[in-house]
Design an enzyme around this catalytic site. Structure first.
Site, PDB file in Angstrom:
ATOM      1  N   ASP A  34       0.782  -1.225   0.000  1.00  0.00           N
ATOM      2  CA  ASP A  34       0.000   0.000   0.000  1.00  0.00           C
ATOM      3  C   ASP A  34       0.817   1.280   0.000  1.00  0.00           C
ATOM      4  O   ASP A  34       0.273   2.349  -0.272  1.00  0.00           O
ATOM      5  CB  ASP A  34      -0.978  -0.015   1.175  1.00  0.00           C
ATOM      6  CG  ASP A  34      -2.091  -1.027   0.952  1.00  0.00           C
ATOM      7  OD1 ASP A  34      -2.412  -1.292  -0.218  1.00  0.00           O
ATOM      8  OD2 ASP A  34      -2.632  -1.568   1.925  1.00  0.00           O
TER       9      ASP A  34
ATOM     10  N   TYR B 297     -10.416  -0.978   1.422  1.00  0.00           N
ATOM     11  CA  TYR B 297     -10.094  -1.123   2.836  1.00  0.00           C
ATOM     12  C   TYR B 297      -9.832   0.221   3.495  1.00  0.00           C
ATOM     13  O   TYR B 297      -9.314   1.142   2.875  1.00  0.00           O
ATOM     14  CB  TYR B 297      -8.858  -2.011   3.026  1.00  0.00           C
ATOM     15  CG  TYR B 297      -9.215  -3.379   3.561  1.00  0.00           C
ATOM     16  CD1 TYR B 297      -9.631  -3.533   4.875  1.00  0.00           C
ATOM     17  CD2 TYR B 297      -9.141  -4.502   2.761  1.00  0.00           C
ATOM     18  CE1 TYR B 297      -9.970  -4.787   5.368  1.00  0.00           C
ATOM     19  CE2 TYR B 297      -9.477  -5.757   3.241  1.00  0.00           C
ATOM     20  CZ  TYR B 297      -9.888  -5.888   4.552  1.00  0.00           C
ATOM     21  OH  TYR B 297     -10.228  -7.114   5.038  1.00  0.00           O
TER      22      TYR B 297
ATOM     23  N   HIS C 288      -3.110  -9.771   6.022  1.00  0.00           N
ATOM     24  CA  HIS C 288      -2.632  -8.403   6.239  1.00  0.00           C
ATOM     25  C   HIS C 288      -1.305  -8.463   6.991  1.00  0.00           C
ATOM     26  O   HIS C 288      -1.193  -9.150   8.016  1.00  0.00           O
ATOM     27  CB  HIS C 288      -3.618  -7.607   7.094  1.00  0.00           C
ATOM     28  CG  HIS C 288      -4.898  -7.265   6.405  1.00  0.00           C
ATOM     29  ND1 HIS C 288      -4.995  -6.241   5.494  1.00  0.00           N
ATOM     30  CD2 HIS C 288      -6.140  -7.797   6.517  1.00  0.00           C
ATOM     31  CE1 HIS C 288      -6.251  -6.157   5.065  1.00  0.00           C
ATOM     32  NE2 HIS C 288      -6.957  -7.097   5.665  1.00  0.00           N
TER      33      HIS C 288
ATOM     34  N   LEU D 245      14.981   3.030  18.396  1.00  0.00           N
ATOM     35  CA  LEU D 245      15.029   3.180  19.846  1.00  0.00           C
ATOM     36  C   LEU D 245      16.292   3.910  20.288  1.00  0.00           C
ATOM     37  O   LEU D 245      17.398   3.586  19.827  1.00  0.00           O
ATOM     38  CB  LEU D 245      14.958   1.813  20.521  1.00  0.00           C
ATOM     39  CG  LEU D 245      13.583   1.149  20.446  1.00  0.00           C
ATOM     40  CD1 LEU D 245      13.700  -0.336  20.256  1.00  0.00           C
ATOM     41  CD2 LEU D 245      12.785   1.473  21.700  1.00  0.00           C
ATOM     42  N   ASP D 246      16.121   4.889  21.153  1.00  0.00           N
ATOM     43  CA  ASP D 246      17.235   5.543  21.835  1.00  0.00           C
ATOM     44  C   ASP D 246      16.916   5.481  23.322  1.00  0.00           C
ATOM     45  O   ASP D 246      16.427   6.452  23.909  1.00  0.00           O
ATOM     46  CB  ASP D 246      17.379   7.006  21.391  1.00  0.00           C
ATOM     47  CG  ASP D 246      17.971   7.140  19.999  1.00  0.00           C
ATOM     48  OD1 ASP D 246      18.293   6.110  19.393  1.00  0.00           O
ATOM     49  OD2 ASP D 246      18.101   8.278  19.527  1.00  0.00           O
TER      50      ASP D 246
ATOM     51  N   PHE E  44      19.874  -5.405   4.796  1.00  0.00           N
ATOM     52  CA  PHE E  44      20.094  -4.690   6.057  1.00  0.00           C
ATOM     53  C   PHE E  44      20.819  -5.573   7.072  1.00  0.00           C
ATOM     54  O   PHE E  44      21.548  -5.075   7.924  1.00  0.00           O
ATOM     55  CB  PHE E  44      18.764  -4.247   6.657  1.00  0.00           C
ATOM     56  CG  PHE E  44      18.064  -3.123   5.934  1.00  0.00           C
ATOM     57  CD1 PHE E  44      18.386  -2.777   4.633  1.00  0.00           C
ATOM     58  CD2 PHE E  44      17.061  -2.406   6.568  1.00  0.00           C
ATOM     59  CE1 PHE E  44      17.735  -1.755   3.975  1.00  0.00           C
ATOM     60  CE2 PHE E  44      16.403  -1.381   5.924  1.00  0.00           C
ATOM     61  CZ  PHE E  44      16.736  -1.053   4.619  1.00  0.00           C
TER      62      PHE E  44
ATOM     63  N   ASN F 143      25.136  -8.402   6.250  1.00  0.00           N
ATOM     64  CA  ASN F 143      26.524  -8.292   6.703  1.00  0.00           C
ATOM     65  C   ASN F 143      26.682  -8.586   8.184  1.00  0.00           C
ATOM     66  O   ASN F 143      27.795  -8.568   8.711  1.00  0.00           O
ATOM     67  CB  ASN F 143      27.081  -6.900   6.387  1.00  0.00           C
ATOM     68  CG  ASN F 143      26.225  -5.787   6.983  1.00  0.00           C
ATOM     69  OD1 ASN F 143      25.223  -6.055   7.644  1.00  0.00           O
ATOM     70  ND2 ASN F 143      26.626  -4.551   6.751  1.00  0.00           N
TER      71      ASN F 143
ATOM     72  N   GLU G   8      26.217  -7.167  11.161  1.00  0.00           N
ATOM     73  CA  GLU G   8      27.006  -6.242  11.962  1.00  0.00           C
ATOM     74  C   GLU G   8      26.780  -6.462  13.458  1.00  0.00           C
ATOM     75  O   GLU G   8      25.730  -6.964  13.879  1.00  0.00           O
ATOM     76  CB  GLU G   8      26.635  -4.794  11.623  1.00  0.00           C
ATOM     77  CG  GLU G   8      27.069  -4.342  10.254  1.00  0.00           C
ATOM     78  CD  GLU G   8      26.739  -2.884  10.029  1.00  0.00           C
ATOM     79  OE1 GLU G   8      27.681  -2.076   9.935  1.00  0.00           O
ATOM     80  OE2 GLU G   8      25.546  -2.548   9.970  1.00  0.00           O
TER      81      GLU G   8
ATOM     82  N   ASP H  69      23.672   2.264  18.128  1.00  0.00           N
ATOM     83  CA  ASP H  69      22.391   2.918  17.859  1.00  0.00           C
ATOM     84  C   ASP H  69      21.532   1.900  17.103  1.00  0.00           C
ATOM     85  O   ASP H  69      21.836   1.549  15.967  1.00  0.00           O
ATOM     86  CB  ASP H  69      22.628   4.168  17.029  1.00  0.00           C
ATOM     87  CG  ASP H  69      21.385   5.013  16.864  1.00  0.00           C
ATOM     88  OD1 ASP H  69      20.310   4.605  17.342  1.00  0.00           O
ATOM     89  OD2 ASP H  69      21.482   6.099  16.250  1.00  0.00           O
TER      90      ASP H  69
ATOM     91  N   HIS I 275      -7.198 -13.029   7.319  1.00  0.00           N
ATOM     92  CA  HIS I 275      -8.624 -12.696   7.261  1.00  0.00           C
ATOM     93  C   HIS I 275      -9.300 -13.603   6.246  1.00  0.00           C
ATOM     94  O   HIS I 275      -9.043 -13.507   5.039  1.00  0.00           O
ATOM     95  CB  HIS I 275      -8.815 -11.235   6.880  1.00  0.00           C
ATOM     96  CG  HIS I 275     -10.250 -10.790   6.905  1.00  0.00           C
ATOM     97  ND1 HIS I 275     -10.645  -9.533   6.482  1.00  0.00           N
ATOM     98  CD2 HIS I 275     -11.387 -11.421   7.312  1.00  0.00           C
ATOM     99  CE1 HIS I 275     -11.956  -9.419   6.625  1.00  0.00           C
ATOM    100  NE2 HIS I 275     -12.418 -10.559   7.107  1.00  0.00           N
TER     101      HIS I 275
END
Length: 790
Positions: free
Chosen positions: A408, A496, A547, A555-556, A689, A692, A694, A700, A711
């Site tokens: 979407d 929807y 769905h 997050l920090d 993402f 590799n 890491e 961070d 559904h």
């Protein structure tokens, strides 16, 4: 489909929303409302899209957010109408771009498609927010379709500085290749041309359609058919072929398929080369519309005639019918939210404050609600929490159902946040905020009441205790009312409606939640369809689908140096120290630090560990625990396709309940607006993402959360899917982040103590007025429903 063309003056008659002539609308009974002819058919629900070509009304304006944004929130604010116009005018003034300002005319022209705020780089934002540096420069993201050249392409630009831009430069897109031009989202102009081609193509079917449905598409002014188109538009990269389904134009036409589906090739920028390649009619395939028409004329076609819709009790309508057996009243107002002493939250521009919470928000055109700089009692909990993508993958026995795999963001969810209704979508007392977008339009378009903010009684105490004396009385009762602040917007994507909520609780908990409602995606019923859904009306099959929704949580937790661990229980079998020879089985905490990205990626096919903890590397609470926050999903998500299978490559994020990665500026999104039309070779490969692997120790961290549900439509989904049971999301919950429950700062508790044994005298302690006062009825209900050019 949908379109985001700037609204024009005039609202179409129902009969003019068909596959025929497009005449001037009937004037509305409002003053100073000039009308002009409307020429904007659409696609994937082009009738819905046409609502966008609506009347610019000055009356009934929604409430704007009060006061200007504080500096910390202002760096995340969406572009103002003046900024959007400045970017548009600056780009139009660059002769080398060759842009045409009109959104009509031939497809083969260079046009500005989208302008939205480009969020600042995190390191620059944090330098400013931590009072160590200047405010980041405000910039825009601009997308241009270069169709008026030999090799068409899509190019994204960074434009700045705002409010007076003086430069533009290509924006680097993390990916292995340029964006394929066939991957572009569909524009209102392309939908108008699709409508014209369908009108031409269905001319040979006029007799068949009239005889079997009582409605038609070609040269229609009344009793019209409309169409829905689906995506992806093909089976491999480079294709642009759309299956479309014809439906009767009645209220709730999503539930009125007539059994005709057509495959239309519209890859060429010359619409004269577009062609219908296949036709499906009530379970039978034909190579062309002419072949279908000839079969009908020869009397060899199996064709079922559809009964006339019952306009008095139309099953797809919201008009009440029937009665509850108890006969309890529903013709009076139900319970309402009220604020007897005024609002307990503050909105300043795009900043919200409530209890200990403070955060900035925006409604990003491409993907929707996005929160920044989320703090509780001044301590940052997260830098960003945002919606990334929402998908619905279907199954069926008709070609359109087989091809329905919706991503979407490709329909630009943020621009589909239409007006919220007071008293239904949000309480009458809510703060309503407009949104302004520049998407597939000549200028900025204002969407009234696109977002609302309100405090909600949860109906359950935040906490309570009755302390019995076990002799028929009590020692004390204590309770704290349950409330939450809700930030809400919606996205009407096709049939929807998604209701997007962010809830802030006074004990430092945040909940992200989405409800699914609206009309089911339905196809024409044949007996074979029962393997893919439920028959919900005589000729209607509700198709099963899954769905899935993806969120980014940067997050920090008390700083950017964080760790991630899972916490589970394991059972231990030990000797009882006070009873030799006896043994005891009991639970014991099992902590498992997750040190790399692969260790922190949890496949969707396996259960999640029950505690998912993000903790500060160097900050501890009073009791020596590392300050932590927990992600707690509420989901029934399951896989939709085998790993690596064709379209599954475009939703690689959906392989995981949760994946935790190191923050990188070039990994800001998990999906893109181009994935819908090229999921086979997507621009963003989420698997990269974590490929590799890491280290995520003292780093961070970003959490990527997938939630969802299966559904299987059922008869109770008519007329609409209801929200109870159709909500998923997750909580962010403090875990040793504070020294105690921070909601003790609230002045809303009640404490009752008996002053004598028989409780004839009571001491009632409260810090709010003894009586909240009456709930005053607000102004009468009103609704506008238009979005207009600024």
């Amino acid at each position: 489909m949908r379109q985001h063309q700037p609204p024009r003056q005039g609202l179409p008659r129902l009969g003019d929303l068909c596959g025929g002539r497009w005449g001037p609308p009937d004037p509305l009974p409002l003053p100073d409302c000039p009308v002009v002819p409307l020429q904007v058919p659409g696609g994937r629900m082009w009738l819905q899209a046409l609502v966008g070509a609506a009347l610019a009304l000055g009356a009934l304006a929604s409430l704007a957010a009060p006061r200007q944004s504080p500096p910390g929130a202002a760096i995340f604010a969406d572009l103002s109408p003046a900024e959007l116009r400045a970017v548009r005018d600056f780009l139009l003034s660059q002769p080398e771009l060759g842009l045409v300002p009109e959104h009509t005319g031939p497809l083969a022209a260079n046009r500005l498609f989208l302008v939205e705020m480009l969020a600042p780089k995190k390191r620059l934002a944090l330098r400013f927010l931590n009072q160590d540096g200047p405010p980041p420069q405000r910039q825009a993201r601009a997308i241009i379709y270069f169709a008026g050249q030999a090799q068409p392409n899509i190019t994204e630009y960074v434009v700045g500085p705002l409010p007076r831009p003086s430069y533009y430069r290509p924006r680097h897109l993390k990916g292995r290749h340029p964006v394929a031009f066939t991957a572009r989202p569909v524009t209102s102009l392309e939908y108008e041309l699709l409508h014209q081609k369908l009108e031409e193509a269905t001319a040979p079917l006029s007799r068949l359609l009239r005889d079997t449905t009582g409605y038609w598409y070609h040269n229609c002014s009344t009793r019209c058919l409309v169409y829905t188109d689906v995506a992806p538009r093909g089976l491999a990269p480079g294709e642009r072929r759309s299956w479309v389904m014809l439906q009767r134009l009645v209220e709730g036409y999503f539930l009125h398929p007539v059994g005709v589906e057509l495959l239309l090739d519209h890859r060429s920028l010359d619409p004269r080369r577009w062609a219908v390649q296949q036709v499906w009619f009530q379970g039978q395939y034909f190579p062309s519309v002419e072949a279908l028409a000839q079969s009908y004329a020869a009397g060899s076609l199996r064709a079922e005639r559809l009964p006339e819709p019952d306009t008095h009790e139309l099953y797809s309508s919201y008009v009440p019918r029937g009665r509850f057996s108890t006969d309890t009243p529903t013709d009076v107002h139900g319970a309402k939210v009220c604020e007897p002493q005024g609002r307990r939250y503050r909105v300043q521009g795009n900043q919200v404050e409530y209890g200990g919470w403070a955060l900035a928000f925006r409604l990003r055109s491409s993907s929707g609600l996005q929160l920044f700089d989320l703090r509780f009692d001044g301590a940052r909990v997260a830098y960003e929490l945002s919606v990334q993508e929402a998908v619905a993958f279907y199954g069926g026995n008709t070609p359109l159902a087989m091809q329905s795999k919706f991503l979407d963001m490709g329909w630009l969810m943020g621009t589909l946040a239409y007006e919220l209704a007071p008293g239904v979508d949000c309480p009458e007392s809510a703060t309503f905020i407009d949104a302004v977008h520049l998407h597939d339009a000549a200028g900025p378009v204002r969407y009234r009441r696109a977002l609302c903010i309100f405090e909600l009684p949860t109906g359950v105490p935040l906490r309570r205790h009755f302390n019995s004396n076990f002799h028929g009385s009590f020692r004390f009762y204590g309770g704290l009312e349950g409330t939450a602040l809700v930030l809400r917007t919606t996205a009407t994507v096709y049939n929807y409606d998604y209701i997007w909520d962010m809830l802030l609780y006074p004990n430092g908990v945040l909940e992200a939640k989405v409800h699914a409602t609206g009309y089911i995606h339905a196809t024409f019923y044949t007996p074979e369809g029962l393997s893919y859904g439920s028959r919900v009306q005589r000729h209607v099959l509700g198709n099963m689908h899954t769905h899935l929704v993806h969120y980014k949580v940067d997050l920090d937790v008390a700083g950017t140096a964080n760790n991630f661990e899972t916490l589970e229980l394991q059972l231990e079998n030990i000797s009882l120290p006070w009873s030799p020879g006896e043994r005891l089985v009991q639970p014991r905490l099992q902590r498992r630090p997750r040190r790399t990205e692969r260790q922190a990626a949890f496949p969707l096919r396996q259960p999640l560990p029950r505690y998912l903890l993000f903790s500060s590397s160097g900050r501890h609470n009073r009791w020596g625990h590392r300050r932590s926050y927990r992600i707690q999903p509420s989901s029934h998500a399951g896989p939709v396709l085998p790993r690596g299978w064709k379209e599954e490559k475009g939703i690689a994020w959906a392989r995981y309940h949760l994946a935790v990665t190191r923050h990188h500026e070039n990994e800001g999104r998990s999906s893109s607006i181009y994935t819908q039309h090229n999921p086979w070779d997507p621009l963003i490969d989420f698997e990269a993402f974590i490929r590799n692997d890491e280290s995520i120790e003292n780093e961070d961290l970003v959490a990527w959360v997938t939630v969802g549900f299966l559904h299987i439509p059922h008869s109770e989904d008519v007329p609409n899917t209801a929200t109870p049971g159709n909500a998923v999301g997750f909580f962010l919950r403090p875990f040793n982040f504070f020294d105690e429950d921070p909601s003790v700062a609230s002045r809303s508790p009640i404490i009752v103590r008996p002053l004598d044994p028989d409780t004839t005298r009571l001491q009632v302690q409260r810090w709010t007025p003894a009586s909240p006062g009456p709930c005053v009825a607000p102004e009468p209900f009103h609704y506008n429903g238009t979005y207009r050019e600024e």
